[in-house]
Design a protein around this motif. Structure first.
Motif, PDB file in Angstrom:
ATOM      1  N   ALA A  69       0.844  -1.198   0.000  1.00 39.61           N
ATOM      2  CA  ALA A  69       0.000   0.000   0.000  1.00 39.61           C
ATOM      3  C   ALA A  69       0.880   1.250   0.000  1.00 39.61           C
ATOM      4  N   GLY A  70       1.705   1.351  -1.035  1.00 44.07           N
ATOM      5  CA  GLY A  70       2.555   2.523  -1.219  1.00 44.07           C
ATOM      6  C   GLY A  70       2.085   3.303  -2.440  1.00 44.07           C
ATOM      7  N   GLN A  71       3.021   4.054  -3.021  1.00 42.35           N
ATOM      8  CA  GLN A  71       2.665   4.903  -4.160  1.00 42.35           C
ATOM      9  C   GLN A  71       2.143   4.081  -5.338  1.00 42.35           C
ATOM     10  N   LEU A 128      -1.336   2.117  -4.456  1.00 47.37           N
ATOM     11  CA  LEU A 128      -2.472   3.034  -4.466  1.00 47.37           C
ATOM     12  C   LEU A 128      -2.795   3.483  -5.892  1.00 47.37           C
ATOM     13  N   GLY A 187      -1.276  -3.643   2.882  1.00 45.84           N
ATOM     14  CA  GLY A 187       0.013  -3.071   3.264  1.00 45.84           C
ATOM     15  C   GLY A 187       0.473  -3.585   4.611  1.00 45.84           C
ATOM     16  N   PRO A 237      -1.650   4.703   2.516  1.00 47.30           N
ATOM     17  CA  PRO A 237      -0.543   5.104   1.623  1.00 47.30           C
ATOM     18  C   PRO A 237      -0.127   6.563   1.799  1.00 47.30           C
ATOM     19  N   ASP A 291      10.891   4.546   5.753  1.00 49.08           N
ATOM     20  CA  ASP A 291       9.469   4.717   6.055  1.00 49.08           C
ATOM     21  C   ASP A 291       9.250   5.608   7.275  1.00 49.08           C
TER      22      ASP A 291
END
Ligand code: FAD
Length: 401
Positions: free
Chosen positions: A9-11, A14, A33, A39, A129
């Motif tokens: 569930a990152g760039q 998403l 994620g 995100p 992160d």
């Protein structure tokens, strides 16, 4: 009901999920994620957010309501532990989910400093992160001595933030110069001078032998035998794509999860995008570690899941903020044989040529040079180098040539 499961569930994850809905997909979308947060953008983690200039809310890529509105089932704090491509299932703690299409958007992790070099000592940080920043930010206090290991963009950005916060900073780079992997000598010279002008001590061609300290880092010994004291260290020595899940599922790897121009992996029904994926580019394979690639490649995957059969043609661009300088990069600086410098005083740009063809531009506080350079790179143009080198030369005219 067709089911798309997106891992990561990152760039990229998403972007893929959002694009599926935007293109009218009415099946189930599950975005999974392992981080506990919805995100968010990573670039500010080594820039405004680390500096304390950006509130947490502004990091999120979409407001919370977006996921319910778009009927995207967001599963957070939920690491996927396995993929069974035969059964078309993914495993999470205590359950399995069925998919028709699976998108791997697992990103990358920061390369840690090996433990035998002091990587496990307290006061040693990587920046990937939000949890990393939650640990690091309180340690970035005025007067403390920071050692930055690695002269790539993350290390340089962290050094700039640290100077703004009043820390003393030494940066060591084992290669002969900073930015050796990603930029030309001229760009490295520009950023070295910028940092030195702000009081950063840069040592190139000297690696870290080992960090020193019992539990907490107190110093470092460098490869030339020099010892220096420090209160904390930031390790910026590159990233490793997250490929374990893919590899265990029998998906082919090649410097990352290997995809074709459509974003398909070697296993039918499994796609990949973003930092984890290596894609065909010119006569080679590359992983493009950038926001724009994560978005564009993931959106291409979404369209191809819906049957578009469209090849993704990367148009690389990247940026970096250091002090009051905004660097914008268009194209990919690989296999160049000449660099033309355009020095307009404050606005400076470096133009990379392969033969007569312009392949990339680094523009420092030069949005105009960047904008025109990007268009010329994307057009595969061979612009007049004399016009570029002359700060009074008509850059815009090159677009008409
Ligand atoms: P990520 O954003 O890393 O997302 C992947 C997600 O998948 C992560 O949340 C990960 O925890 C999760 N995941 C992995 N494995 C699993 C699993 N098994 N189960 C569930 N979830 C899993 N790019 C630029 O263009 N410009 C910049 O200035 C810039 N600055 C940056 C500064 C920093 C500090 C960092 C870290 C990156 C920067 N980047 C920049 C790069 C950019 O942020 C990345 O290219 C982009 O985030 C890639 O997106 P992604 O979705 O592929 O990967």
């Amino acid at each position: 009901m067709r089911r798309v499961v997106v891992i990561g569930a990152g760039q990229a994850g998403l972007s893929c999920a959002a694009k599926l809905r935007a293109e009218g997909f009415d099946g189930e979308i599950t975005l999974i994620g392992d981080e506990p947060l919805a995100p968010y953008q990573r670039p500010p983690l080594s820039k405004a957010y680390l500096l304390g200039d950006m509130p947490l809310e502004r990091l999120f890529l979409r407001p919370e309501a977006f996921y319910a509105e778009q009927e995207i089932a967001l599963r957070l704090g939920a690491p996927v532990t396995g993929i069974d491509p035969g059964a078309k299932q993914v495993a999470l703690a205590g359950e399995t989910l069925d998919y028709d299409d699976l998108v791997l958007a697992t990103g990358a992790r920061a390369r840690p400093l090996p433990e035998d070099q002091g990587g496990a000592l307290g006061g040693v940080f990587t920046i990937r992160d939000l949890a990393d920043i939650d640990r690091l930010a309180p340690e970035m206090r005025q007067g403390r001595r920071l050692l930055v290991i690695g002269g790539g963009y993350i290390g340089l950005e962290a050094a700039a933030v640290a100077r703004k916060l009043g820390l003393e900073v030494v940066l060591v780079e084992a290669a002969p110069r900073i930015l050796g992997r990603v930029a030309c000598v001229e760009t490295a010279d520009y950023f070295r001078a910028l940092h030195q002008g702000h009081g950063v001590e840069i040592r190139e061609g000297v690696g870290l032998a080992s960090l020193l300290g019992d539990d907490q880092v107190t110093g470092a010994e460098l490869s030339d035998g020099t010892r220096l004291d420090c209160d904390l260290a930031i390790v910026g020595i590159g990233i490793t794509p997250e490929t374990e899940l893919a590899a265990a599922a029998g998906v082919a790897l090649d410097q990352g999860i290997a995809v074709n121009a459509m974003g398909q992996t070697s296993v039918p029904g499994i796609w990949a995008a973003g930092d984890c994926a290596s894609l065909p580019f010119e006569d080679t394979r590359v992983r493009l570690e950038s926001v724009q690639n994560a978005i564009d490649q993931a959106e291409a995957v979404a369209r191809n899941i819906l049957g578009a059969e469209a090849a993704y043609l990367p148009r690389p661009w990247f940026w970096s903020d250091q002090y009051d300088v905004k660097l914008q990069i268009a194209g990919l600086a690989r296999e160049y044989d000449g660099v033309v410098v355009r020095d307009g005083g404050k606005a400076v740009s470096h133009w990379y040529f392969r033969g007569s063809r312009l392949i990339a531009v680094d523009a420092m506080s030069d949005p105009r040079g960047y904008m025109i350079g990007k268009r010329l790179v994307e057009a595969g143009a061979a612009p007049d180098q004399a016009v570029i080198a002359d700060p009074a030369g008509d850059l815009k005219g090159l677009l008409r040539a």
